[in-house]
Scaffold this motif. Structure first.
Motif: not given
Length: 607
Positions: A554-563
């Protein structure tokens, strides 16, 4: 920052909790609560006091002891009230081993049944060491039914200082043939001290101890709707006895400390109910067997590949122990918990264990031991509760039958932290590359990627690129790298190892405003059990077998701060830890439950 564990104000739970873990403990019966409240209010005197308040309290002890003596067919003096079975076990073992201090037991053995509750072998080891007895602590084998192997018992008895067995097993419900055991033990060693754990037998099997040659037998009230912290130890007349604790001479000098009068009053009422079944709330054995059969039928309909881990003909009517091919015990507990049915993976005193030592001793297959579930109910279980459990099992079966065959991911690691079973699926070629496959995951692979639709190929063990991944062999297992993100996982024989220098995961302990992406790491069926939520489409969802794929691809641009969140927080912390290892430095583990998160998101969506 404090951690919130309570449901938010206004939160509604669909359906009530149904507690199916009675072998671990039971709720206090309303009548017993009333009995205890009466004692607290009117009989609060110290039973050792000479005035009338003390005499009233002492009378309660005498009445409870008399009821227990009637039930056990023994003299009242043979019963010592204690804090519970564990204290009774330790007292019995101390009483025997205290005569073999300073190495007097060297070359001898201390025997216990291989499926005995861990409290027994641990107490044997403890007192053997503390008293410097010098004996060997050895298990006596059981057969595939869980019954003591009489031939093994006969081989080991001649050198034994003590033998410990149990009346009925807490995990499987298997009850021993006490007559055959007594005949074997007394035929070979008439005077050997013999302790029998009778905790699970109370109210379910005959316990006329005074008619046997059993020397010690502990009981606990909380297994039969009494309070925690009270129990009794039966001591056969003439058996050696040494107090575990001394003090003011209470219990005729057998156990120091002011007695728990209210708790003993409740235990006395339990004894009274068992002496007079027509006056008590407990169902007859026949009714309990019928209830167990109904539960088993519903379980088999919900889980067609269910396998029993116990022989029903020699098991308590209130216990079912089973495994389901393709599911771990953790997955099954999560499924039941989401439906409001509380079950366990084994003894409550052995939490954290990945498999059942009881089923291992019975030589059952590994997948059954690792996937075992215990469902147990008490003798006051109602018809209404039975019907509700069966209805929820029907719903579970429906949800499982509608679960997607495979998810939107390529790399599957079913048990990331305990197993190296793994495979990669390529939809374009309908090909599954199997990297490693343990027996317990064969059913999952077949279910999600049936051979009628997918071609299965086993990895040859050399470096290979497949479906965007590069697999590289290592001495410990393999490294899997996703080429687009350049992230990699090292998979060992026992799964992924957490690096020792991993920074602590930040926990979100209150649901505040923020630029978060909530990621639900529970199984599909857990979410399906919940009431519909407005905000369910506001979260990402990843099942356990897809955690690794998500973190790698998964791209970190899509999910910046996952909880990450789940049912209790444990899985969320596991995933968040590995997210940080793989470069997701803002990863957060939410300590709020999934129900709280969904409730909060739904409220937020309405604002």
């Amino acid at each position: 920052m404090s951690v919130r564990y309570m449901y938010p104000e206004g939160f509604e739970v669909r359906g009530r909790e149904i507690f199916m873990d009675a072998n671990a403990t039971t709720p206090v019966h309303p009548e017993l609560r009333n009995v205890m409240e009466h004692v607290y209010q009117s009989h609060y005197g110290n039973p050792s006091s000479p005035h009338y308040a003390g005499i009233r309290a002492k009378r309660i002890l005498a009445e409870a002891r008399a009821e227990g003596a009637t039930l056990l067919s023994c003299a009242p003096e043979s019963l010592v009230f204690m804090s519970g079975a564990t204290e009774g076990i330790n007292t019995a073992i101390l009483s025997v081993l205290s005569q073999y201090t300073a190495g007097k037991g060297k070359g001898k053995t201390l025997l216990y049944g291989a499926t005995e509750h861990k409290a027994v072998p641990e107490a044997l080891k403890h007192w053997n060491e503390v008293l410097a007895v010098g004996a060997r602590v050895e298990p006596v084998a059981v057969d595939e039914l869980g019954l003591i192997h009489l031939d093994d018992l006969a081989r080991k008895l001649p050198d034994a200082l003590m033998i410990c067995t149990m009346g009925a097993n807490n995990e499987t419900g298997v009850f021993q043939d006490m007559g055959a055991l007594e005949e074997k033990i007394r035929g070979l060693r008439p005077d050997i001290p013999w302790m029998v754990d009778c905790v699970q037998m109370l109210g379910k099997r005959p316990v006329a101890l005074g008619r046997t040659t059993i020397d010690y037998a502990p009981f606990s009230a909380h297994k039969l709707y009494g309070p925690k912290g009270v129990g009794a130890l039966y001591v056969r007349p003439g058996a050696r006895y040494v107090p575990l604790q001394i003090g003011g001479g209470q219990e005729a000098g057998a156990r120091g400390g002011t007695e728990n009068v209210a708790g003993i009053a409740a235990l006395g009422r339990i004894f009274h109910w068992l002496n007079h079944p027509e006056l008590g709330p407990f169902h007859s054995p026949n009714t309990l067997y019928e209830m167990r059969n109904a539960l088993l039928t519903s379980l088999q309909q919900a889980f067609p590949k269910l396998v029993l881990n116990q022989p029903l003909e020699v098991s308590l009517p209130t216990t079912l122990n089973f495994s389901v091919a393709g599911y771990s015990s953790a997955e099954l507990i999560a499924i039941f918990d989401a439906a409001g049915i509380r079950v366990s993976a084994g003894s409550a005193c052995s939490t954290g264990k990945s498999r059942s030592f009881v089923l291992d001793a019975m030589n059952l297959p590994t997948w059954q031991s690792e996937g075992a579930i215990r469902m147990s109910f008490g003798p006051t279980f109602t018809q209404e509760e039975l019907l509700e459990v069966c209805e929820r099992l029907r719903f579970i079966g429906e949800q499982l039958s509608h679960a997607p065959l495979h998810r939107d991911c390529a790399f599957y690691l079913p048990d990331p932290f305990t197993s190296n079973s793994a495979w990669i699926a390529c939809p374009e070629s309908a090909l599954v590359l199997i990297l490693e496959l343990q027996q317990k995951h064969e059913e999952q692979l077949k279910r999600e990627f049936p051979v009628t639709q997918w071609t299965h190929r086993t990895w040859g063990g050399s470096e290979e690129d497949f479906a965007g991944f590069r697999i590289t062999p290592t001495a410990e297992g393999f490294v899997l790298r996703y080429l687009k993100t350049n992230r990699e996982l090292h998979v060992h024989a026992d799964g992924i190892h957490q690096p020792a220098n991993t920074a602590p995961v930040r926990a979100l302990t209150s649901l505040e405003e923020g630029d978060y992406q909530f990621v639900d790491v529970r199984e599909d069926v857990e979410r399906a059990m919940e009431p519909p939520r407005v905000a369910q489409d506001k979260t990402l969802s990843i099942v356990r077998s897809g955690w690794a794929d998500f973190l790698l691809t998964r791209s970190q641009d899509e999910v910046k701060t996952p909880v990450f969140f789940c049912r209790s927080g444990r899985r969320a912390r596991d995933v968040a830890t590995w997210a940080r290892v793989l470069g997701w430095h803002n990863a957060v583990a939410c300590d709020a439950s999934a129900s709280e998160v969904n409730h909060w998101l739904a409220r937020k969506a309405k604002v």
